[in-house]
Design a protein around this motif. Sequence first.
Motif, PDB file in Angstrom:
ATOM      1  N   ASP A 152      73.315  26.210   3.928  1.00 38.99           N
ATOM      2  CA  ASP A 152      73.039  26.370   5.365  1.00 38.99           C
ATOM      3  C   ASP A 152      73.205  25.048   6.106  1.00 38.99           C
ATOM      4  O   ASP A 152      73.741  25.007   7.218  1.00 38.99           O
ATOM      5  N   VAL A 153      72.729  23.964   5.500  1.00 33.13           N
ATOM      6  CA  VAL A 153      72.870  22.635   6.105  1.00 33.13           C
ATOM      7  C   VAL A 153      74.349  22.302   6.310  1.00 33.13           C
ATOM      8  O   VAL A 153      74.749  21.779   7.360  1.00 33.13           O
ATOM      9  N   HIS A 154      75.163  22.613   5.307  1.00 30.57           N
ATOM     10  CA  HIS A 154      76.613  22.379   5.432  1.00 30.57           C
ATOM     11  C   HIS A 154      77.182  23.166   6.603  1.00 30.57           C
ATOM     12  O   HIS A 154      77.981  22.637   7.395  1.00 30.57           O
ATOM     13  N   ASP A 155      76.765  24.429   6.752  1.00 29.92           N
ATOM     14  CA  ASP A 155      77.263  25.264   7.854  1.00 29.92           C
ATOM     15  C   ASP A 155      76.839  24.697   9.209  1.00 29.92           C
ATOM     16  O   ASP A 155      77.626  24.688  10.162  1.00 29.92           O
ATOM     17  N   ILE A 156      75.583  24.226   9.292  1.00 32.40           N
ATOM     18  CA  ILE A 156      75.078  23.680  10.551  1.00 32.40           C
ATOM     19  C   ILE A 156      75.845  22.416  10.934  1.00 32.40           C
ATOM     20  O   ILE A 156      76.314  22.269  12.069  1.00 32.40           O
ATOM     21  N   ILE A 157      75.986  21.495   9.986  1.00 27.31           N
ATOM     22  CA  ILE A 157      76.658  20.227  10.305  1.00 27.31           C
ATOM     23  C   ILE A 157      78.127  20.462  10.621  1.00 27.31           C
ATOM     24  O   ILE A 157      78.693  19.816  11.507  1.00 27.31           O
ATOM     25  N   THR A 158      78.771  21.373   9.895  1.00 25.90           N
ATOM     26  CA  THR A 158      80.171  21.695  10.183  1.00 25.90           C
ATOM     27  C   THR A 158      80.312  22.211  11.606  1.00 25.90           C
ATOM     28  O   THR A 158      81.239  21.830  12.335  1.00 25.90           O
ATOM     29  N   PHE A 159      79.394  23.078  12.021  1.00 28.51           N
ATOM     30  CA  PHE A 159      79.410  23.598  13.389  1.00 28.51           C
ATOM     31  C   PHE A 159      79.165  22.471  14.389  1.00 28.51           C
ATOM     32  O   PHE A 159      79.874  22.360  15.401  1.00 28.51           O
ATOM     33  N   ARG A 196      66.929  30.457  11.700  1.00 28.36           N
ATOM     34  CA  ARG A 196      67.935  30.649  10.657  1.00 28.36           C
ATOM     35  C   ARG A 196      69.325  30.348  11.230  1.00 28.36           C
ATOM     36  O   ARG A 196      69.482  30.086  12.425  1.00 28.36           O
ATOM     37  N   THR A 197      70.328  30.438  10.373  1.00 27.50           N
ATOM     38  CA  THR A 197      71.672  30.034  10.803  1.00 27.50           C
ATOM     39  C   THR A 197      72.487  31.163  11.438  1.00 27.50           C
ATOM     40  O   THR A 197      73.626  30.955  11.846  1.00 27.50           O
ATOM     41  N   GLU A 198      71.919  32.363  11.536  1.00 26.22           N
ATOM     42  CA  GLU A 198      72.645  33.449  12.187  1.00 26.22           C
ATOM     43  C   GLU A 198      72.803  33.175  13.687  1.00 26.22           C
ATOM     44  O   GLU A 198      71.964  32.536  14.310  1.00 26.22           O
ATOM     45  N   GLU A 199      73.904  33.641  14.237  1.00 28.27           N
ATOM     46  CA  GLU A 199      74.165  33.556  15.687  1.00 28.27           C
ATOM     47  C   GLU A 199      74.190  32.117  16.197  1.00 28.27           C
ATOM     48  O   GLU A 199      73.747  31.835  17.323  1.00 28.27           O
ATOM     49  N   MET A 200      74.686  31.197  15.402  1.00 27.55           N
ATOM     50  CA  MET A 200      74.688  29.794  15.836  1.00 27.55           C
ATOM     51  C   MET A 200      75.459  29.554  17.133  1.00 27.55           C
ATOM     52  O   MET A 200      74.978  28.821  18.011  1.00 27.55           O
TER      53      MET A 200
END
Length: 239
Positions: A152-159, A196-200
Amino acid sequence: MKINWNFFAMGVLLFTVIGLYIFANHRNNRRHIEKVNISFIGDQNFYLSHEGVQNLLIQKLGNLENLPKEKLVLNAVEKLIESNEMVKKAHVYLTIKGELRAKIEQRKPIGRVEGVAKYYVDEDGKRMPLSNNHSARVPLVTGNVTEQSLGDVHDIITFVNRDDFLKKNVIGIHVTEDLNYLLKFRMDNFVVDLGRTEEMPKKFNNFKAFYSKAYKDKTLSQYSRVSLEFNNQVVCTKI
């Protein structure tokens, strides 16, 4: 019997060319490596030095200079370089003049985990060791970092890295026990609760709309917490 001299001449020429090729190739293989040239590609060239690569090659393969070219297995050299945890990809080849060239792409850290274990998470979401040569300026990750939350952290930082405003301002991510994600901003005292990481995309668009208005109204300093946990809502907690 009539001899086709044109056909005969073509056969002799072909035989000669093949012979010259075999001779040149044999002679080329017997030549020695004159020089080892190591270069880094891309914009992340901080974590591994030329000397580090040279030392790795010498320790495992000995001094490659003056080694006969026919004794060198290029795939083995590539795999050896790629065994270094700072390396993402290596391309090794020989020039006609006998120069061994290695072009190396280093891994790119996008976050730094601080806890019992300290390491980077790279652009592929994998763990990457810290470097003695350079410290990356990336968001600091703390809290309940597990294999699940690391994804999830990877997804957040990538975004975040794809958005100029967020990339400039997000400096930290804290993972709570129930796997919610709290973001720390560079110039502001409040914490952004992403949930959570949904709907970022929707959550961050709502946040940027709030931030723009609060910045214009000069009210950002009034808040201690900004929650994006609920869709289509920005819930603020005042100091």
